[in-house]
Scaffold this motif. Structure first.
Motif, PDB file in Angstrom:
ATOM      1  N   LYS A 191       0.846  -1.195   0.000  1.00  0.00           N
ATOM      2  CA  LYS A 191       0.000   0.000   0.000  1.00  0.00           C
ATOM      3  C   LYS A 191       0.882   1.245   0.000  1.00  0.00           C
ATOM      4  O   LYS A 191       0.980   1.973   0.984  1.00  0.00           O
ATOM      5  CB  LYS A 191      -0.932  -0.024   1.196  1.00  0.00           C
ATOM      6  N   PHE A 192       1.501   1.492  -1.150  1.00  0.00           N
ATOM      7  CA  PHE A 192       2.485   2.562  -1.256  1.00  0.00           C
ATOM      8  C   PHE A 192       1.854   3.947  -1.246  1.00  0.00           C
ATOM      9  O   PHE A 192       2.408   4.877  -0.664  1.00  0.00           O
ATOM     10  CB  PHE A 192       3.337   2.358  -2.507  1.00  0.00           C
ATOM     11  N   LYS A 193       0.702   4.125  -1.864  1.00  0.00           N
ATOM     12  CA  LYS A 193       0.029   5.422  -1.857  1.00  0.00           C
ATOM     13  C   LYS A 193      -0.405   5.794  -0.449  1.00  0.00           C
ATOM     14  O   LYS A 193      -0.275   6.944  -0.030  1.00  0.00           O
ATOM     15  CB  LYS A 193      -1.187   5.410  -2.775  1.00  0.00           C
TER      16      LYS A 193
ATOM     17  N   ILE B 110       3.028  12.513   4.418  1.00  0.00           N
ATOM     18  CA  ILE B 110       2.800  13.928   4.128  1.00  0.00           C
ATOM     19  C   ILE B 110       1.552  14.471   4.813  1.00  0.00           C
ATOM     20  O   ILE B 110       1.177  15.624   4.570  1.00  0.00           O
ATOM     21  CB  ILE B 110       2.715  14.180   2.612  1.00  0.00           C
ATOM     22  N   ALA B 111       0.935  13.701   5.685  1.00  0.00           N
ATOM     23  CA  ALA B 111      -0.297  14.128   6.359  1.00  0.00           C
ATOM     24  C   ALA B 111      -0.105  15.473   7.050  1.00  0.00           C
ATOM     25  O   ALA B 111       0.823  15.668   7.828  1.00  0.00           O
ATOM     26  CB  ALA B 111      -0.731  13.077   7.366  1.00  0.00           C
TER      27      ALA B 111
ATOM     28  N   THR C 148       6.609  19.156  -0.788  1.00  0.00           N
ATOM     29  CA  THR C 148       5.985  17.922  -0.333  1.00  0.00           C
ATOM     30  C   THR C 148       6.370  16.796  -1.284  1.00  0.00           C
ATOM     31  O   THR C 148       6.297  16.954  -2.501  1.00  0.00           O
ATOM     32  CB  THR C 148       4.452  18.083  -0.301  1.00  0.00           C
ATOM     33  N   PRO C 149       6.817  15.646  -0.766  1.00  0.00           N
ATOM     34  CA  PRO C 149       7.282  14.571  -1.647  1.00  0.00           C
ATOM     35  C   PRO C 149       6.171  13.999  -2.521  1.00  0.00           C
ATOM     36  O   PRO C 149       5.026  13.902  -2.097  1.00  0.00           O
ATOM     37  CB  PRO C 149       7.821  13.517  -0.686  1.00  0.00           C
ATOM     38  N   SER C 150       6.556  13.618  -3.728  1.00  0.00           N
ATOM     39  CA  SER C 150       5.607  13.002  -4.643  1.00  0.00           C
ATOM     40  C   SER C 150       5.886  11.514  -4.810  1.00  0.00           C
ATOM     41  O   SER C 150       5.070  10.792  -5.365  1.00  0.00           O
ATOM     42  CB  SER C 150       5.675  13.697  -6.007  1.00  0.00           C
ATOM     43  N   ARG C 151       7.042  11.062  -4.329  1.00  0.00           N
ATOM     44  CA  ARG C 151       7.379   9.639  -4.397  1.00  0.00           C
ATOM     45  C   ARG C 151       8.447   9.342  -3.354  1.00  0.00           C
ATOM     46  O   ARG C 151       9.016  10.239  -2.750  1.00  0.00           O
ATOM     47  CB  ARG C 151       7.870   9.246  -5.786  1.00  0.00           C
TER      48      ARG C 151
ATOM     49  N   ARG D  59      10.835  14.909  -4.421  1.00  0.00           N
ATOM     50  CA  ARG D  59       9.887  15.789  -5.098  1.00  0.00           C
ATOM     51  C   ARG D  59      10.444  15.964  -6.500  1.00  0.00           C
ATOM     52  O   ARG D  59      11.465  16.632  -6.695  1.00  0.00           O
ATOM     53  CB  ARG D  59       9.782  17.142  -4.376  1.00  0.00           C
ATOM     54  N   GLY D  60       9.811  15.330  -7.475  1.00  0.00           N
ATOM     55  CA  GLY D  60      10.387  15.297  -8.815  1.00  0.00           C
ATOM     56  C   GLY D  60      11.641  14.461  -8.764  1.00  0.00           C
ATOM     57  O   GLY D  60      11.602  13.305  -8.361  1.00  0.00           O
ATOM     58  N   ASN D  61      12.778  15.027  -9.149  1.00  0.00           N
ATOM     59  CA  ASN D  61      14.039  14.289  -9.055  1.00  0.00           C
ATOM     60  C   ASN D  61      14.942  14.840  -7.961  1.00  0.00           C
ATOM     61  O   ASN D  61      16.102  14.506  -7.887  1.00  0.00           O
ATOM     62  CB  ASN D  61      14.773  14.304 -10.399  1.00  0.00           C
TER      63      ASN D  61
END
Length: 70
Positions: A14-16, A23-24, A32-35, A49-51
């Motif tokens: 459950k990665f999402k 990030i809660a 904020t991180p995207s991955r 965040r991006g790269n």
């Protein structure tokens, strides 16, 4: 962030949900991180965040990483 809950969510696939846990409360910040990925040596998450690598500061605000050893 609760590390044990984060790790158990990742192990369950459950990665999402794990990223949302990290990030809660800080969803609208600039960095904020995207991955994320898991560090193989330490088993801790590395957020991006991006790269660009990001990490929370002392107040919990997401900032660009100051760590140059990655």
């Amino acid at each position: 962030m609760d590390q044990t809950l984060f790790i158990s969510l990742c192990k369950g696939g459950k990665f999402k949900e794990a990223l949302n846990l990290a990030i809660a409360g800080h969803e609208d910040e600039k960095f904020t991180p995207s991955r994320f990925s898991m560090d193989k040596k330490t088993g801790l998450p590395i957020f991006y965040r991006g790269n660009k690598r990001v990490e929370p500061d002392d107040t919990g605000t997401w900032q660009l990483s100051k760590n140059t050893k990655f």
